[in-house]
Motif scaffolding. Structure first.
Motif, PDB file in Angstrom:
ATOM      1  N   TRP A  31       8.124  13.345  -7.088  1.00 53.02           N
ATOM      2  CA  TRP A  31       9.140  12.364  -7.481  1.00 53.02           C
ATOM      3  C   TRP A  31       9.531  11.466  -6.323  1.00 53.02           C
ATOM      4  O   TRP A  31       9.723  10.270  -6.482  1.00 53.02           O
ATOM      5  N   CYS A  34       6.857   8.906  -5.881  1.00 53.31           N
ATOM      6  CA  CYS A  34       6.940   7.879  -6.937  1.00 53.31           C
ATOM      7  C   CYS A  34       8.089   6.914  -6.670  1.00 53.31           C
ATOM      8  O   CYS A  34       7.928   5.704  -6.809  1.00 53.31           O
ATOM      9  N   VAL A  35       9.232   7.443  -6.289  1.00 53.88           N
ATOM     10  CA  VAL A  35      10.386   6.596  -6.011  1.00 53.88           C
ATOM     11  C   VAL A  35      10.110   5.693  -4.814  1.00 53.88           C
ATOM     12  O   VAL A  35      10.453   4.513  -4.817  1.00 53.88           O
ATOM     13  N   LYS A  37       7.200   4.559  -3.836  1.00 56.90           N
ATOM     14  CA  LYS A  37       6.277   3.503  -4.271  1.00 56.90           C
ATOM     15  C   LYS A  37       7.010   2.437  -5.072  1.00 56.90           C
ATOM     16  O   LYS A  37       6.804   1.240  -4.873  1.00 56.90           O
ATOM     17  N   GLN A  38       7.879   2.871  -5.990  1.00 56.86           N
ATOM     18  CA  GLN A  38       8.620   1.905  -6.798  1.00 56.86           C
ATOM     19  C   GLN A  38       9.547   1.058  -5.941  1.00 56.86           C
ATOM     20  O   GLN A  38       9.671  -0.151  -6.145  1.00 56.86           O
ATOM     21  N   ARG A  39      10.204   1.691  -4.974  1.00 58.30           N
ATOM     22  CA  ARG A  39      11.080   0.929  -4.075  1.00 58.30           C
ATOM     23  C   ARG A  39      10.278  -0.097  -3.288  1.00 58.30           C
ATOM     24  O   ARG A  39      10.738  -1.225  -3.073  1.00 58.30           O
ATOM     25  N   VAL A  41       7.478  -1.563  -4.208  1.00 55.92           N
ATOM     26  CA  VAL A  41       7.098  -2.640  -5.126  1.00 55.92           C
ATOM     27  C   VAL A  41       8.285  -3.568  -5.363  1.00 55.92           C
ATOM     28  O   VAL A  41       8.161  -4.799  -5.280  1.00 55.92           O
ATOM     29  N   TYR A  42       9.462  -3.009  -5.630  1.00 52.61           N
ATOM     30  CA  TYR A  42      10.626  -3.848  -5.886  1.00 52.61           C
ATOM     31  C   TYR A  42      11.057  -4.616  -4.638  1.00 52.61           C
ATOM     32  O   TYR A  42      11.527  -5.744  -4.733  1.00 52.61           O
ATOM     33  N   ARG A  43      10.891  -4.018  -3.462  1.00 51.57           N
ATOM     34  CA  ARG A  43      11.235  -4.715  -2.230  1.00 51.57           C
ATOM     35  C   ARG A  43      10.365  -5.960  -2.071  1.00 51.57           C
ATOM     36  O   ARG A  43      10.834  -7.033  -1.704  1.00 51.57           O
ATOM     37  N   SER A  82      -5.099  -5.564 -13.096  1.00 45.04           N
ATOM     38  CA  SER A  82      -3.800  -5.380 -13.738  1.00 45.04           C
ATOM     39  C   SER A  82      -3.824  -5.738 -15.215  1.00 45.04           C
ATOM     40  O   SER A  82      -2.913  -5.396 -15.952  1.00 45.04           O
TER      41      SER A  82
END
Length: 174
Positions: A31, A34-35, A37-39, A41-43, A82
């Motif tokens: 987890w 995953c978090v 990686k998501q952070r 991407v959002y950054r 994608s």
């Protein structure tokens, strides 16, 4: 009897909670990854601009003139991978700003360049100080560690790493 039933229910709830926590504890590393990686991407996405009229994301970046074709190919591959409906478009914009520093590196010079960047990044148009580090760093390191035995061990380790570079590079690290 009522109290025994309540105790039984509470015990079962405690067992269930404990089992759920054990399962969650086993997956907490997954987890976190995953978090992270998501952070990331959002950054990166937050650095982009959103055009409401065209409903597109706009990113501005520097790219060396010699790598424009490779960058366009990378955008095409990313669009295909994608499954995006709209292709990525790359426009070259002339600017009066000074571009960031970029030095073409290979496996050998990359290590020395990281050493140089630990002290500071040269400005655009300055020469690459890594060339001087390639010459002076081993000499100064040899002066600091003059012991022949220690130097021999480092030499053997370096030769082993150079010989097994390809095999070690293919191994997957966790």
């Amino acid at each position: 009897s009522r109290i025994d039933d309540l105790r039984h229910v509470i015990d079962k709830m405690d067992e269930r909670r404990s089992s759920m926590l054990r399962v969650m504890a086993a997956r907490v590393h997954f987890w976190r990854a995953c978090v992270a990686k998501q952070r990331a991407v959002y950054r990166v996405l937050n650095m982009w601009n959103y055009d409401l009229t065209r409903k597109v994301l706009i990113a501005e970046a520097w790219c060396p003139a010699s790598l424009v074709d490779e960058t366009q190919d990378a955008l095409r591959r990313a669009t295909a991978r994608s499954g995006a409906q709209v292709p990525s478009i790359m426009n070259i914009i002339e600017s009066d700003e000074k571009p960031p520093t970029y030095f073409r590196l290979n496996k050998f010079t990359q290590g020395f360049h990281m050493l140089v960047e630990a002290y500071g990044v040269p400005r655009y148009g300055e020469i690459n100080p890594s060339a001087f580090a390639i010459v002076t760093f081993p000499f100064l390191f040899g002066i600091m560690f003059g012991d022949v035995g220690h130097g021999s061990l480092l030499l053997l380790l370096a030769l082993f790493l150079i010989k097994n570079e390809e095999k070690m590079g293919k191994e997957k690290l966790d």
